[in-house]
Design an enzyme around this catalytic site. Structure first.
Site, PDB file in Angstrom:
ATOM      1  N   THR A  34       0.823  -1.213   0.000  1.00  0.00           N
ATOM      2  CA  THR A  34       0.000   0.000   0.000  1.00  0.00           C
ATOM      3  C   THR A  34       0.859   1.265   0.000  1.00  0.00           C
ATOM      4  O   THR A  34       0.473   2.270  -0.608  1.00  0.00           O
ATOM      5  CB  THR A  34      -0.961   0.016   1.200  1.00  0.00           C
ATOM      6  OG1 THR A  34      -0.218  -0.151   2.414  1.00  0.00           O
ATOM      7  CG2 THR A  34      -1.991  -1.098   1.088  1.00  0.00           C
ATOM      8  N   ARG A  42      -9.360  -5.410   1.222  1.00  0.00           N
ATOM      9  CA  ARG A  42     -10.387  -5.437   2.256  1.00  0.00           C
ATOM     10  C   ARG A  42     -10.206  -4.375   3.331  1.00  0.00           C
ATOM     11  O   ARG A  42     -10.998  -4.322   4.277  1.00  0.00           O
ATOM     12  CB  ARG A  42     -10.413  -6.818   2.920  1.00  0.00           C
ATOM     13  CG  ARG A  42     -10.820  -7.943   1.964  1.00  0.00           C
ATOM     14  CD  ARG A  42     -10.838  -9.273   2.698  1.00  0.00           C
ATOM     15  NE  ARG A  42     -11.327 -10.356   1.843  1.00  0.00           N
ATOM     16  CZ  ARG A  42     -10.592 -11.067   1.027  1.00  0.00           C
ATOM     17  NH1 ARG A  42      -9.290 -10.794   0.919  1.00  0.00           N
ATOM     18  NH2 ARG A  42     -11.116 -12.029   0.288  1.00  0.00           N
ATOM     19  N   ASP A 111       2.162  -8.386  -7.667  1.00  0.00           N
ATOM     20  CA  ASP A 111       2.776  -7.178  -8.225  1.00  0.00           C
ATOM     21  C   ASP A 111       4.271  -7.285  -8.506  1.00  0.00           C
ATOM     22  O   ASP A 111       4.869  -6.385  -9.092  1.00  0.00           O
ATOM     23  CB  ASP A 111       2.515  -5.979  -7.299  1.00  0.00           C
ATOM     24  CG  ASP A 111       2.953  -6.235  -5.861  1.00  0.00           C
ATOM     25  OD1 ASP A 111       3.986  -6.916  -5.638  1.00  0.00           O
ATOM     26  OD2 ASP A 111       2.264  -5.755  -4.939  1.00  0.00           O
ATOM     27  N   HIS A 128      -0.222 -16.768  -5.329  1.00  0.00           N
ATOM     28  CA  HIS A 128      -1.405 -16.445  -6.131  1.00  0.00           C
ATOM     29  C   HIS A 128      -1.053 -16.015  -7.549  1.00  0.00           C
ATOM     30  O   HIS A 128      -1.859 -15.391  -8.233  1.00  0.00           O
ATOM     31  CB  HIS A 128      -2.229 -15.353  -5.431  1.00  0.00           C
ATOM     32  CG  HIS A 128      -2.800 -15.804  -4.120  1.00  0.00           C
ATOM     33  ND1 HIS A 128      -3.270 -14.921  -3.162  1.00  0.00           N
ATOM     34  CD2 HIS A 128      -2.975 -17.057  -3.605  1.00  0.00           C
ATOM     35  CE1 HIS A 128      -3.706 -15.608  -2.121  1.00  0.00           C
ATOM     36  NE2 HIS A 128      -3.545 -16.896  -2.366  1.00  0.00           N
ATOM     37  N   CYS A 136      -4.022 -19.276 -21.029  1.00  0.00           N
ATOM     38  CA  CYS A 136      -5.278 -19.729 -21.634  1.00  0.00           C
ATOM     39  C   CYS A 136      -5.994 -20.605 -20.618  1.00  0.00           C
ATOM     40  O   CYS A 136      -5.368 -21.428 -19.941  1.00  0.00           O
ATOM     41  CB  CYS A 136      -5.007 -20.507 -22.915  1.00  0.00           C
ATOM     42  SG  CYS A 136      -6.499 -21.152 -23.713  1.00  0.00           S
ATOM     43  N   CYS A 165      -7.585 -16.520 -27.005  1.00  0.00           N
ATOM     44  CA  CYS A 165      -6.301 -17.177 -27.230  1.00  0.00           C
ATOM     45  C   CYS A 165      -6.077 -17.313 -28.733  1.00  0.00           C
ATOM     46  O   CYS A 165      -6.935 -17.830 -29.456  1.00  0.00           O
ATOM     47  CB  CYS A 165      -6.294 -18.547 -26.563  1.00  0.00           C
ATOM     48  SG  CYS A 165      -4.789 -19.508 -26.854  1.00  0.00           S
ATOM     49  N   CYS A 168      -5.904 -21.339 -29.661  1.00  0.00           N
ATOM     50  CA  CYS A 168      -7.067 -22.237 -29.664  1.00  0.00           C
ATOM     51  C   CYS A 168      -8.410 -21.516 -29.639  1.00  0.00           C
ATOM     52  O   CYS A 168      -9.451 -22.163 -29.745  1.00  0.00           O
ATOM     53  CB  CYS A 168      -6.988 -23.202 -28.481  1.00  0.00           C
ATOM     54  SG  CYS A 168      -7.358 -22.440 -26.882  1.00  0.00           S
ATOM     55  N   ASN A 231       0.532  -6.303  11.180  1.00  0.00           N
ATOM     56  CA  ASN A 231      -0.690  -5.923  10.471  1.00  0.00           C
ATOM     57  C   ASN A 231      -1.443  -4.895  11.294  1.00  0.00           C
ATOM     58  O   ASN A 231      -1.487  -4.975  12.529  1.00  0.00           O
ATOM     59  CB  ASN A 231      -1.582  -7.156  10.234  1.00  0.00           C
ATOM     60  CG  ASN A 231      -2.599  -6.931   9.133  1.00  0.00           C
ATOM     61  OD1 ASN A 231      -2.231  -6.622   8.003  1.00  0.00           O
ATOM     62  ND2 ASN A 231      -3.869  -7.069   9.447  1.00  0.00           N
TER      63      ASN A 231
END
Length: 264
Positions: A34, A42, A111, A128, A136, A165, A168, A231
């Site tokens: 951030t 969130r 990122d 992730h 694809c 794609c 295909c 956090n």
């Protein structure tokens, strides 16, 4: 006066976690970026907090079903602030830690700011995926095409609002894990092994709501790691933590890294 840190009492028999030798694992979430101008999802000013409809673009089934949703997704990818963001003090601190300790970064972020800050790419596990590549959605045995996001965004700019794609004709998406998709089993297995082997496990800037990434905290603690959560908001894993730090990440991480580096 509070210094923003919840401290757990220690005894002579239990050394402070800052003095522990051994591997360090760091789970990072959106909060570490951030300060680089990339909003979280969130938090009070998060992307999904401000615009709940935007969360739909992260749902895999909806993405496959709705062409209009895919059009909005390509625009969001084009306009993502990560294209121009620069690493901040937190990213640089973790890269510096490599010079002093055995460290692995397990990031929920897409990122690649850890890479830009100087962390060794093979020591950064992207749980992730990342936003700079495209895949694809057809099964690998049927197509398996992957490519650079820039090239596909060029097609969007040239007038293809939902580019298929070219191999295909299937639906393309960013090389990220969406809701409704499973994490790569090999990546998850490696992350679990790193968590089990850590002496110190830092969870930085993550709400710790998304599984299975959040569960790595419990796994590490179960195998003897000191869990340190950095956090601003409470998490479901705070009770397992040796220490919870409620300071800005860009301030807390450089100090924590300096303390861990002194041990060697």
């Amino acid at each position: 006066m509070s210094d923003g840190v919840d401290r757990t009492e220690t005894t002579d028999e239990v050394p402070d976690w800052r003095e522990r030798r051994g591997p360090v694992a760091v789970l990072t979430g959106a909060g570490i970026s951030t300060s680089s101008g990339i909003p979280d999802f969130r938090g009070p000013m998060g992307v999904w907090t401000q615009n709940p409809i935007a969360e739909l673009t992260a749902n895999y089934a909806d993405y496959l079903r709705d062409p209009e949703l895919r059009v909005r997704s390509w625009i969001a990818r084009r306009d993502n602030p990560a294209w121009h963001a620069q690493p901040n003090e937190g990213h640089f601190a973790l890269a510096e830690l490599e010079r002093h300790r055995s460290v692995r970064v397990l990031t929920q972020n897409i990122d690649r700011l850890h890479h830009r800050a100087g962390s060794t790419p093979r020591k950064v596990l992207e749980l992730h995926g990342n936003m700079f590549e495209v895949v694809c959605t057809q099964p690998a045995w049927r197509c398996g095409w992957t490519g650079a996001m820039r090239g596909v965004l060029d097609r969007v700019a040239a007038g293809e609002p939902d580019p298929p794609c070219e191999r295909c004709g299937g639906i393309l998406k960013a090389a990220t894990i969406m809701f409704g998709q499973n994490l790569d089993e090999e990546v998850l297995g490696l992350a679990a092994a790193i968590a089990r082997g850590a002496a110190v496990f830092l969870a930085v800037g993550s709400t710790l709501r998304v599984q299975p990434a959040a569960g790595l905290c419990e796994l590490a603690a179960m195998h003897g790691a000191d869990l340190v959560i950095v956090n601003n908001e409470p998490t479901a894993y705070d009770d397992l933590a040796t220490e919870v730090v409620r300071e800005p990440i860009s301030e807390a991480l450089p100090r924590i890294v300096a303390e861990l580096s002194a041990v060697g």
